[in-house]
Design an enzyme around this catalytic site. Structure first.
Site, PDB file in Angstrom:
ATOM      1  N   HIS B 256       0.735  -1.382  -0.236  1.00  0.00           N
ATOM      2  CA  HIS B 256       0.255   0.101   0.208  1.00  0.00           C
ATOM      3  C   HIS B 256       0.913   1.357  -0.317  1.00  0.00           C
ATOM      4  O   HIS B 256       0.904   2.360  -0.589  1.00  0.00           O
ATOM      5  CB  HIS B 256      -1.079  -0.168   1.354  1.00  0.00           C
ATOM      6  CG  HIS B 256      -1.731   1.149   1.389  1.00  0.00           C
ATOM      7  ND1 HIS B 256      -3.098   0.903   0.691  1.00  0.00           N
ATOM      8  CD2 HIS B 256      -1.944   2.299   1.816  1.00  0.00           C
ATOM      9  CE1 HIS B 256      -3.300   2.655   1.298  1.00  0.00           C
ATOM     10  NE2 HIS B 256      -2.371   2.808   1.798  1.00  0.00           N
ATOM     11  N   GLU B 257       1.981   1.205   0.540  1.00  0.00           N
ATOM     12  CA  GLU B 257       2.954   2.767   1.216  1.00  0.00           C
ATOM     13  C   GLU B 257       4.202   2.759  -0.175  1.00  0.00           C
ATOM     14  O   GLU B 257       3.878   3.547  -0.471  1.00  0.00           O
ATOM     15  CB  GLU B 257       3.542   2.447   2.351  1.00  0.00           C
ATOM     16  CG  GLU B 257       2.127   2.064   3.211  1.00  0.00           C
ATOM     17  CD  GLU B 257       1.782   3.084   3.465  1.00  0.00           C
ATOM     18  OE1 GLU B 257       1.433   4.713   2.872  1.00  0.00           O
ATOM     19  OE2 GLU B 257       0.566   3.180   4.444  1.00  0.00           O
ATOM     20  N   HIS B 260       1.481   4.619  -2.981  1.00  0.00           N
ATOM     21  CA  HIS B 260       1.344   5.765  -2.374  1.00  0.00           C
ATOM     22  C   HIS B 260       3.522   6.977  -3.000  1.00  0.00           C
ATOM     23  O   HIS B 260       3.343   7.608  -3.871  1.00  0.00           O
ATOM     24  CB  HIS B 260       1.467   6.249  -0.737  1.00  0.00           C
ATOM     25  CG  HIS B 260       0.306   6.559  -0.225  1.00  0.00           C
ATOM     26  ND1 HIS B 260      -0.721   6.530  -1.054  1.00  0.00           N
ATOM     27  CD2 HIS B 260      -0.089   5.690   0.202  1.00  0.00           C
ATOM     28  CE1 HIS B 260      -1.474   7.444   0.003  1.00  0.00           C
ATOM     29  NE2 HIS B 260      -1.642   5.342   0.749  1.00  0.00           N
ATOM     30  N   GLU B 295      -4.221   7.903  -3.226  1.00  0.00           N
ATOM     31  CA  GLU B 295      -5.008   6.424  -2.315  1.00  0.00           C
ATOM     32  C   GLU B 295      -5.964   5.691  -3.586  1.00  0.00           C
ATOM     33  O   GLU B 295      -5.498   4.270  -3.773  1.00  0.00           O
ATOM     34  CB  GLU B 295      -6.258   7.049  -1.392  1.00  0.00           C
ATOM     35  CG  GLU B 295      -6.729   5.887  -0.705  1.00  0.00           C
ATOM     36  CD  GLU B 295      -6.007   5.558   0.528  1.00  0.00           C
ATOM     37  OE1 GLU B 295      -5.107   6.425   1.074  1.00  0.00           O
ATOM     38  OE2 GLU B 295      -6.006   4.523   1.144  1.00  0.00           O
TER      39      GLU B 295
END
Lengths: 500, 500
Positions: B256-257, B260, B295
């Site tokens: 997830h990060e 980003h 996101e």
């Protein structure tokens, strides 16, 4: 004094960015990080010298006028005003040229050192000398232009005071170095065994904690060159380096930096974010009053405590627990003698306690001579090599191991070397006074360093930048800087070690 | 536009100080760090809105007047001017009150959550609502005061647009959640085995690198709550959390990060230190154009790539190499089903891909109702629990697992929740378009993520903040935000997984 708090915040932020760049930053971040650091540095200076800050200082001065001259507020205001005058005297164009020279200089120097090519670095050094001579003129001095350059690092120190100091040190210490050269070397093979890095990290940290370094307000990381940096007394970080086949590097690196760290952790909390915790001349968020005073604390804990026989009488058992294979066949006495081996060498940062000052004196004398013009850059390698021969009896084989070894000149900076020797001298003086106290002496032989640290907090750390270095020394020891206790310490220690 | 570069430097410095506080800082440093961060934040805002900056922008605008309205320089100037207007509309006293409320709020909230005592937090929340209503009035809005609060995070989004979006999502997804509730659960015991943390770190990092996260400009650290933060595109850091008996937390946290991180690493280098890499409204150094757009990238790489069967058909063998004991008796298909288990729960940050949006919709609707006064703080727990019952069929046993679970409101902040669902929707839309390209589709089945990343760089990342979120979407997919691809993705995936 909210403006002073903000200047301190900006300088601390700059320090955090620099710490991060040396410990954590991925390699790709270097260029933009440079811009971020530079923006903070410029903003801190601009905020300090701004009309608004000066008006506020004037108002504060009027408000405090009734207080005595040595009241905390008066001293802070005076320090801030003096720093502003210092900065306003230096034209922006001069700072700009130094920055530019520094960024080119580091690249040219690194290449010159790698290729043992002094000639390619000489033009940079000539510009550096010329620029620093200009800098000395705008800052001002009474006797020698080099005095103006030392002011930022060691206020009050001059070529004249150093001449006396260095003369006395050479006179007392050169015979020791020469006498040791005739003596057999102690056993030191075990220091070069394999010491796993994670064990070294744990052991170095344990020894730093043993002397009182507070991990609730600190941490230990890894860098090529060990350093200490603080972001207020509440966050004081140290680093050390790890060599898997030379354990003392990490151990004494950590003790040295922990000594610096104790100074910053010990500054009075009431001085946080004030001029007493901010070097407004050097534009650096630090509580130590001069570079030399700072070095006195690192050298005190590294050498007077950490290289003492009493220390290893107690802690060698712990060292053996950490390194059962490496130190199983070694006695505490052998360990003590090995970590105090005296061996003249070419490299300053690897020098032992006794020969270190000769590296420093040689550089300081050379810098002063470059600045007053009595030495030319082209004659520098010859002058360097002659001094190394005179002091340490060594023939410098190439400039990489000689005049090109230090990074300092490549950054456009001249005037910082004397601090190392002043730190040694000051450490000797403070330690002599402190250890006359039977409670402190008892602590040193039993492994309780709280009394010694309490002495340093009371007489040095807590005051931050409130008093000058010599005022601190007079208050703590009854006299200004005096090399005799340091000379006595080295004479006693090395005479005993080498049966001189 | 040197002033914009300096604002960006200051905001990046602030981000570095905050990253350090969460990852590296010793505990004692918290209070003074808070002051340093605050000084940087205030200076960045003051520099942005200063007369000097405005004069420079006016001069730049005159210079650029001949260029078309959508020229890079024109857009940058317009963005900077709009941000200045935004900030000048907000009185300093209001900002000050929010800061004060936030610092008290976090303490009160932490205690209230620990003690399951909503009543003690209610007065803080009432003040937070009142203060945000004031904030909405000074910022301005056309229809609903909540629109003004979302502007900072998701410009252009309104209560009206969300009503349509949320209605469609509820209509399509609620039947799926309910149908899954009737079905047997997949095997997932092996996810709860013991996974050593250092192995988890290596595996998470390897998977992040696999999708293209560049470690020359990044690093992975450990925090309680995973996050990504960038200090220009050249230094983009991610963190994840490690649970020794629940491996997916670190793996999908890192993916997830990393998603980003890919966004920030992909911003055009020409936009470094410009408004296109600086959120001048939110005063945050970021290249992503909205929180929702950001996101979309984290959810795309976490869910559409990292939770896909194709991904584990390729990488499960690697997982087994890292965890031979834990995954030895597991098939790739079992692993795929386990990491996609749908299980309604109370906690948003632990929710699966399908139920996550219900947590978000409930919070967003509640915030809007608090702001327009149609819901009172005292009635909040009841409203919360009713929605959890309606959406997920669960009875909330206490407020700690309900209305007190999120940190957001305690910091004085309202308006940030919708981004999570907008991100999911946008990810679905972008992924649908991208994966229609046979080269990208082929890459996804063979483990080559370069084509998909190249699509995202071309259509999203490189532009930084140049275009609005919906302009980006129109350019990339032919239409503005559209929930249908996302709904189709979830319907297809979960119908197949649970044989609906």
């Amino acid at each position: 004094m909210d403006a002073m708090g903000k200047v301190n915040d900006l300088l601390n932020a700059e320090s955090i960015l620099k710490w991060d760049a040396r410990t954590m930053m991925p390699p790709g971040g270097a260029v933009t990080r440079g811009k971020q650091v530079s923006t903070l540095a410029v903003l801190a200076r601009d905020l300090l010298v701004s009309d608004d800050t000066r008006r506020k200082l004037d108002a504060a001065a009027r408000e405090m006028a009734a207080k005595p001259e040595d009241a905390v507020e008066q001293v802070m205001i005076a320090q801030a005003r003096a720093a502003i005058d210092y900065h306003l005297a230096i034209p922006a164009s001069l700072l700009q040229r130094r920055t530019e020279l520094g960024s080119i200089g580091q690249v040219v120097w690194a290449k010159a050192r790698a290729e043992n090519d002094f000639a390619s670095f000489a033009p940079i050094l000539e510009q550096t000398v010329a620029l620093n001579r200009e800098m000395a003129e705008v800052i001002g001095y009474s006797e020698h232009p080099y005095d103006a350059l030392m002011f930022r690092f060691e206020p009050g120190e001059t070529v004249a005071t150093l001449k006396t100091l260095f003369g006395r040190l050479r006179e007392a210490l050169l015979p020791l170095v020469r006498a040791i050269g005739e003596k057999p070397e102690p056993r030191f093979d075990f220091l070069r065994r394999h010491y796993p890095i994670d064990r070294q990290h744990q052991f170095a940290l344990k020894m730093a904690e043993t002397v009182g370094y507070d991990l609730n307000r600190g941490r230990l990381d890894t860098t090529v060159h060990p350093f200490e940096v603080s972001f207020t007394r509440n966050d004081v970080r140290i680093t050390t380096r790890f060599n898997p086949t030379y354990m003392p590097a990490s151990l004494f690196g950590a003790l040295h930096e922990a000594g610096h760290g104790l100074y910053e952790q010990g500054v009075d909390d009431a001085y946080t974010r004030t001029p007493f915790a901010t070097d407004l001349v050097g534009l650096y968020a630090v509580g130590g009053v001069s570079f030399g005073a700072h070095e006195s604390q690192s050298r005190l804990w590294e050498n007077h405590v950490g290289r003492a026989r009493a220390f290893w009488n107690i802690h060698f058992a712990t060292a053996q627990e950490f390194y059962p294979e490496q130190l199983g066949d070694v006695t505490a006495e052998e360990f003590y003698r090995a970590i105090n081996r005296c061996k003249p060498g070419f490299i300053r940062v690897e020098a032992d306690e006794l020969t270190y000052d000769f590296h420093v004196m040689l550089r300081t004398d050379i810098e002063a001579a470059l600045i007053d013009g009595s030495l030319k850059v082209k004659d520098l390698p010859e002058a360097w090599n002659a001094k190394i021969k005179e002091y340490l009896g060594l023939d410098v084989p190439n400039d990489t191991l000689g005049v090109l070894q230090d990074v300092h000149w490549s950054s456009g900076q001249i005037g910082t070397f004397c601090n190392y020797t002043i730190g040694n001298v000051m450490a000797g003086q403070l330690f002599e006074t402190a250890s006359r106290d039977p409670v402190i002496a008892e602590g040193l032989s039993s492994g309780n360093y709280d009394p010694l640290r309490a002495f340093m907090v009371e007489h040095v750390h807590q005051h931050g930048r409130r008093y000058s270095r010599d005022t601190l020394l007079v208050k703590a020891t009854g006299r200004p800087l005096d090399p005799e206790p340091y000379i006595a310490h080295l004479t006693r220690k090395y005479s005993e070690l080498y049966e001189l």
